[in-house]
Design a protein around this motif. Structure first.
Motif, short mmCIF file in Angstrom:
data_model
loop_
_atom_site.label_atom_id
_atom_site.label_comp_id
_atom_site.label_asym_id
_atom_site.label_seq_id
_atom_site.Cartn_x
_atom_site.Cartn_y
_atom_site.Cartn_z
N THR A 170 0.82 -1.20 0.00
CA THR A 170 0.00 0.00 0.00
C THR A 170 0.86 1.26 0.00
O THR A 170 1.84 1.34 0.74
N ALA A 171 0.48 2.23 -0.83
CA ALA A 171 1.25 3.47 -0.94
C ALA A 171 0.30 4.67 -0.94
O ALA A 171 -0.69 4.70 -1.67
N PRO A 183 3.23 11.41 8.96
CA PRO A 183 2.52 10.95 10.16
C PRO A 183 1.15 10.34 9.87
O PRO A 183 0.76 9.35 10.51
N LEU A 184 0.42 10.89 8.91
CA LEU A 184 -0.91 10.34 8.62
C LEU A 184 -0.81 8.98 7.94
O LEU A 184 -1.60 8.07 8.23
N GLY A 185 0.15 8.82 7.03
CA GLY A 185 0.36 7.53 6.40
C GLY A 185 0.71 6.46 7.40
O GLY A 185 0.23 5.33 7.33
N GLU A 192 4.27 2.93 2.52
CA GLU A 192 5.10 4.10 2.17
C GLU A 192 4.22 5.27 1.79
O GLU A 192 3.02 5.12 1.55
N ASP A 193 4.83 6.45 1.79
CA ASP A 193 4.11 7.64 1.33
C ASP A 193 5.02 8.47 0.43
O ASP A 193 6.25 8.50 0.61
N ARG A 194 4.40 9.11 -0.56
CA ARG A 194 5.11 9.99 -1.48
C ARG A 194 4.30 11.28 -1.62
O ARG A 194 3.08 11.23 -1.81
#
Length: 295
Positions: A170-171, A183-185, A192-194
Motif C-alpha cells: 500500500t502506498a 505521520p498520517l500515512g 510508504e508515502d510519497r
C-alpha cells in the motif's frame, strides 16, 4: 463473468433480501448473488461482458437508493497493490487549506484547490500559487492541524491494514506535503508515502515547494514503478482518488475508483464511491465482513 459489488451507505444496512431478489429479477444476465456482510454488502454475479451496461442496469433498478455499485471481472477482483490519494480521500480535509486558515486565507486557497481538483487549472502552477500564500507560517502548526483539524475517512485504516495482512502493498501518493503524509500515512498503516516537500528556513515556511512537484504524472509513474517492482499484472492494482490529478493513476490501475469525486473524475473512473466508506474497496475484492481488520 462479471461481479457487481453492492455496498450500503456508510452506517446503513440497506441490502435486504427483498432488494437483492428485486435486483436479480430486474438485471439482465443476473446469475447468482452472495452476501459479504449481512445487509451492508453483497455480490451480484452476471453472465454478461459489458461492465458499464451492467452498472447502469443495476443503478436503474436501485432507483436512487444510497448504495454504491462496483462492477469488474470476477477473476481479477483481488488486488495486490493499492495506491491512494490523501486529501479528501484518505482524510476528510485538504491540508493546504487548513494551513491557509492560519493566515486567514482559507477561502482564497480553497478556491484555487477546488479549481485544480476539477481540472480547470493545471495542478503544478496552482500548487505553487497556493504555497506562496503560506509564506511565514510556522512549521510548528502542522502537529496542531493534524491533531485538531484532520479526520481520517471511515474505513481507510481497515482497508489498508486488511490488504497488508493479506500480502498487499500500500502506498499513499499525494500532491500534498510530506509533513502530513508521513505521520498520517503511518497512522493509517501504509507501507510508504510519497508527496511534495514544503521548504522552510528557521522553522518558518518560505512560500516555496521543492521541485519537481509530485502531480498527475508522478502519481501515474508511482503506480507503474511499484507494479514493476512487485512483478504484478496491471489487473492486480487498485487506486483511489478524488481530483483531476488522480485521473492518470486511476486510468492505469486495474480498478480505478473515484471517491466523492469531481464530476469529470467520477465519469472517467472504473467505479465511484458516493455513499459507502472505504471498506467498500475490501468488499469489492471479495473480502467478507469477518475478514476485515477493524482495529
Amino acid at each position: 463473468m462479471l461481479v457487481a459489488t453492492l455496498v450500503s451507505a456508510h452506517g446503513q444496512a440497506l441490502l435486504t433480501d427483498g432488494l437483492l431478489a428485486q435486483l436479480s429479477a430486474a438485471v439482465p444476465g443476473a446469475a447468482d448473488r452472495a452476501r459479504l456482510d449481512g445487509e451492508i454488502a453483497a455480490d451480484l454475479f452476471a453472465d454478461v461482458t459489458d461492465a458499464r451496461k451492467l452498472e447502469a442496469d443495476i443503478r436503474d433498478a436501485l432507483d436512487g437508493a444510497a448504495i454504491d455499485v462496483i462492477v469488474q471481472p470476477v477473476a481479477a477482483r483481488r488486488k495486490a497493490l493499492f495506491l491512494a490519494d490523501m486529501d479528501s480521500t484518505m482524510i476528510g480535509q485538504e491540508c493546504i487549506d487548513e494551513l491557509a486558515a492560519y493566515v486567514g486565507l482559507k477561502d482564497k486557497v480553497s478556491g484555487i484547490t477546488e479549481r485544480a481538483m476539477r481540472g480547470e487549472v493545471a495542478f503544478e502552477p496552482a500548487l505553487r500559487e497556493r504555497v506562496a500564500l503560506l509564506k511565514g507560517i510556522s512549521t510548528s502548526v502542522v502537529d496542531e492541524i493534524i491533531r485538531e483539524r484532520i479526520t481520517l475517512t471511515p474505513g481507510g485504516t481497515a482497508l489498508v491494514r486488511t490488504m497488508r495482512a493479506n500480502g498487499g502493498y500500500t502506498a499513499l501518493v499525494s500532491g500534498g506535503f510530506t509533513v502530513f503524509t508521513g505521520p498520517l500515512g503511518a497512522t493509517i498503516g501504509f507501507d510508504e508515502d510519497r508527496s511534495n516537500r514544503l521548504l522552510a528556513a528557521g522553522g518558518v515556511l518560505t512560500g516555496e515547494v521543492a521541485e519537481p512537484i509530485l502531480g498527475k504524472q508522478a502519481k501515474l509513474d508511482a503506480l507503474i514503478e511499484l507494479r514493476a517492482r512487485l512483478g504484478l499484472a496491471p489487473a492486480a492494482t487498485l487506486a483511489i482518488g478524488d481530483g483531476a490529478n488522480d485521473l492518470a493513476m486511476l486510468g492505469e490501475a486495474g480498478l480505478g475508483v473515484a471517491f466523492r469525486a469531481k464530476p469529470a473524475v467520477a465519469a472517467a473512473a472504473d467505479a465511484r464511491l458516493d455513499h459507502a466508506d472505504l471498506t467498500a474497496l475490501l468488499y469489492a475484492q471479495g473480502y467478507r465482513g469477518d475478514e476485515i481488520i477493524r482495529a
